[in-house]
Motif scaffolding. Structure first.
Motif, PDB file in Angstrom:
ATOM      1  N   LEU A   1      51.550   4.889 171.456  1.00 40.76           N
ATOM      2  CA  LEU A   1      51.529   5.821 170.337  1.00 40.76           C
ATOM      3  C   LEU A   1      50.220   5.700 169.559  1.00 40.76           C
ATOM      4  N   ILE A   2      49.801   4.478 169.296  1.00 33.92           N
ATOM      5  CA  ILE A   2      48.556   4.294 168.554  1.00 33.92           C
ATOM      6  C   ILE A   2      47.370   4.777 169.383  1.00 33.92           C
ATOM      7  N   ALA A   3      47.405   4.517 170.685  1.00 33.65           N
ATOM      8  CA  ALA A   3      46.309   4.959 171.546  1.00 33.65           C
ATOM      9  C   ALA A   3      46.196   6.482 171.569  1.00 33.65           C
ATOM     10  N   ALA A   4      47.305   7.178 171.325  1.00 32.58           N
ATOM     11  CA  ALA A   4      47.308   8.641 171.346  1.00 32.58           C
ATOM     12  C   ALA A   4      46.842   9.237 170.015  1.00 32.58           C
ATOM     13  N   ALA A   5      46.667   8.396 169.005  1.00 34.43           N
ATOM     14  CA  ALA A   5      46.245   8.896 167.692  1.00 34.43           C
ATOM     15  C   ALA A   5      44.835   9.461 167.785  1.00 34.43           C
ATOM     16  N   PRO A   6      44.587  10.580 167.105  1.00 34.88           N
ATOM     17  CA  PRO A   6      43.249  11.165 167.165  1.00 34.88           C
ATOM     18  C   PRO A   6      42.208  10.249 166.528  1.00 34.88           C
ATOM     19  N   GLN A   7      41.029  10.242 167.093  1.00 40.41           N
ATOM     20  CA  GLN A   7      39.933   9.438 166.557  1.00 40.41           C
ATOM     21  C   GLN A   7      39.087  10.307 165.640  1.00 40.41           C
ATOM     22  N   GLY A   8      38.516   9.720 164.636  1.00 39.30           N
ATOM     23  CA  GLY A   8      37.656  10.482 163.740  1.00 39.30           C
ATOM     24  C   GLY A   8      37.645   9.873 162.358  1.00 39.30           C
ATOM     25  N   ALA A   9      37.185  10.656 161.409  1.00 38.29           N
ATOM     26  CA  ALA A   9      37.102  10.186 160.030  1.00 38.29           C
ATOM     27  C   ALA A   9      38.497   9.839 159.517  1.00 38.29           C
ATOM     28  N   GLU A  10      38.557   8.901 158.604  1.00 35.69           N
ATOM     29  CA  GLU A  10      39.829   8.483 158.042  1.00 35.69           C
ATOM     30  C   GLU A  10      39.711   8.420 156.527  1.00 35.69           C
ATOM     31  N   GLY A  11      40.793   8.100 155.896  1.00 34.71           N
ATOM     32  CA  GLY A  11      40.802   7.921 154.457  1.00 34.71           C
ATOM     33  C   GLY A  11      41.305   9.160 153.730  1.00 34.71           C
ATOM     34  N   PHE A  12      41.369   9.023 152.408  1.00 35.79           N
ATOM     35  CA  PHE A  12      41.900  10.097 151.580  1.00 35.79           C
ATOM     36  C   PHE A  12      41.093  11.378 151.706  1.00 35.79           C
ATOM     37  N   ALA A  13      39.781  11.260 151.733  1.00 36.82           N
ATOM     38  CA  ALA A  13      38.949  12.462 151.803  1.00 36.82           C
ATOM     39  C   ALA A  13      39.259  13.260 153.060  1.00 36.82           C
ATOM     40  N   GLU A  14      39.410  12.580 154.189  1.00 32.29           N
ATOM     41  CA  GLU A  14      39.726  13.267 155.439  1.00 32.29           C
ATOM     42  C   GLU A  14      41.126  13.856 155.398  1.00 32.29           C
ATOM     43  N   GLN A  15      42.069  13.131 154.832  1.00 32.68           N
ATOM     44  CA  GLN A  15      43.430  13.658 154.725  1.00 32.68           C
ATOM     45  C   GLN A  15      43.448  14.940 153.884  1.00 32.68           C
ATOM     46  N   PHE A  16      42.727  14.934 152.778  1.00 33.06           N
ATOM     47  CA  PHE A  16      42.668  16.135 151.933  1.00 33.06           C
ATOM     48  C   PHE A  16      41.936  17.278 152.641  1.00 33.06           C
ATOM     49  N   ARG A  17      40.908  16.954 153.405  1.00 32.36           N
ATOM     50  CA  ARG A  17      40.197  17.988 154.154  1.00 32.36           C
ATOM     51  C   ARG A  17      41.132  18.642 155.167  1.00 32.36           C
ATOM     52  N   LEU A  18      41.896  17.823 155.884  1.00 35.02           N
ATOM     53  CA  LEU A  18      42.822  18.354 156.874  1.00 35.02           C
ATOM     54  C   LEU A  18      43.946  19.147 156.212  1.00 35.02           C
ATOM     55  N   PHE A  19      44.416  18.686 155.063  1.00 34.35           N
ATOM     56  CA  PHE A  19      45.454  19.419 154.332  1.00 34.35           C
ATOM     57  C   PHE A  19      44.905  20.772 153.887  1.00 34.35           C
ATOM     58  N   HIS A  20      43.686  20.788 153.387  1.00 32.28           N
ATOM     59  CA  HIS A  20      43.054  22.038 152.965  1.00 32.28           C
ATOM     60  C   HIS A  20      42.920  22.991 154.156  1.00 32.28           C
ATOM     61  N   ALA A  21      42.526  22.449 155.301  1.00 34.54           N
ATOM     62  CA  ALA A  21      42.403  23.282 156.502  1.00 34.54           C
ATOM     63  C   ALA A  21      43.751  23.895 156.869  1.00 34.54           C
ATOM     64  N   THR A  22      44.823  23.140 156.684  1.00 28.40           N
ATOM     65  CA  THR A  22      46.162  23.674 156.959  1.00 28.40           C
ATOM     66  C   THR A  22      46.471  24.834 156.032  1.00 28.40           C
ATOM     67  N   LEU A  23      46.158  24.671 154.754  1.00 26.02           N
ATOM     68  CA  LEU A  23      46.418  25.744 153.792  1.00 26.02           C
ATOM     69  C   LEU A  23      45.583  26.985 154.079  1.00 26.02           C
ATOM     70  N   GLU A  24      44.335  26.764 154.468  1.00 20.03           N
ATOM     71  CA  GLU A  24      43.423  27.882 154.680  1.00 20.03           C
ATOM     72  C   GLU A  24      43.614  28.580 156.032  1.00 20.03           C
ATOM     73  N   THR A  25      43.906  27.805 157.081  1.00 21.60           N
ATOM     74  CA  THR A  25      43.919  28.391 158.423  1.00 21.60           C
ATOM     75  C   THR A  25      45.260  28.295 159.142  1.00 21.60           C
ATOM     76  N   GLY A  26      46.169  27.549 158.582  1.00 23.82           N
ATOM     77  CA  GLY A  26      47.447  27.354 159.254  1.00 23.82           C
ATOM     78  C   GLY A  26      47.397  26.276 160.322  1.00 23.82           C
ATOM     79  N   ALA A  27      46.298  25.511 160.342  1.00 21.92           N
ATOM     80  CA  ALA A  27      46.170  24.413 161.308  1.00 21.92           C
ATOM     81  C   ALA A  27      47.302  23.406 161.094  1.00 21.92           C
ATOM     82  N   GLU A  28      47.606  22.665 162.129  1.00 19.95           N
ATOM     83  CA  GLU A  28      48.650  21.652 162.017  1.00 19.95           C
ATOM     84  C   GLU A  28      48.159  20.464 161.216  1.00 19.95           C
ATOM     85  N   LEU A  29      49.070  19.867 160.434  1.00 20.52           N
ATOM     86  CA  LEU A  29      48.742  18.631 159.737  1.00 20.52           C
ATOM     87  C   LEU A  29      48.654  17.496 160.748  1.00 20.52           C
TER      88      LEU A  29
END
Length: 76
Positions: A1-29
């Motif tokens: 399960l951990i190996a399947a986790a996406p790699q990339g930026a982490e932390g609160f800033a990235e979480q908020f960026r991804l949440f914003h992308a969901t609101l703006e584009t309907g992308a998955e959280l």
């Protein structure tokens, strides 16, 4: 399960960026509500076990003393 986790930026800033992308584009959280609940449930079980010295079974039953949260314990 951990190996399947996406790699990339982490932390609160990235979480908020991804949440914003969901609101703006309907992308998955990156984390589902179910996964978030499991994480909080695990943290609650660890906290309760540490405080009580008792083993905690997961998932927490609705009647468990820590089911409603433990934040109130921090104010005591």
């Amino acid at each position: 399960l951990i190996a399947a986790a996406p790699q990339g930026a982490e932390g609160f800033a990235e979480q908020f960026r991804l949440f914003h992308a969901t609101l703006e584009t309907g992308a998955e959280l990156p984390v589902t509500m179910g996964e978030a609940r499991q994480s909080l449930e695990l943290a609650t079980a660890i906290y309760h076990s540490s405080k009580s010295g008792q083993r905690v079974e997961l998932p927490l039953a609705a009647g468990h003393p820590a089911y409603g949260g433990w934040a109130g314990d921090l104010r005591r």
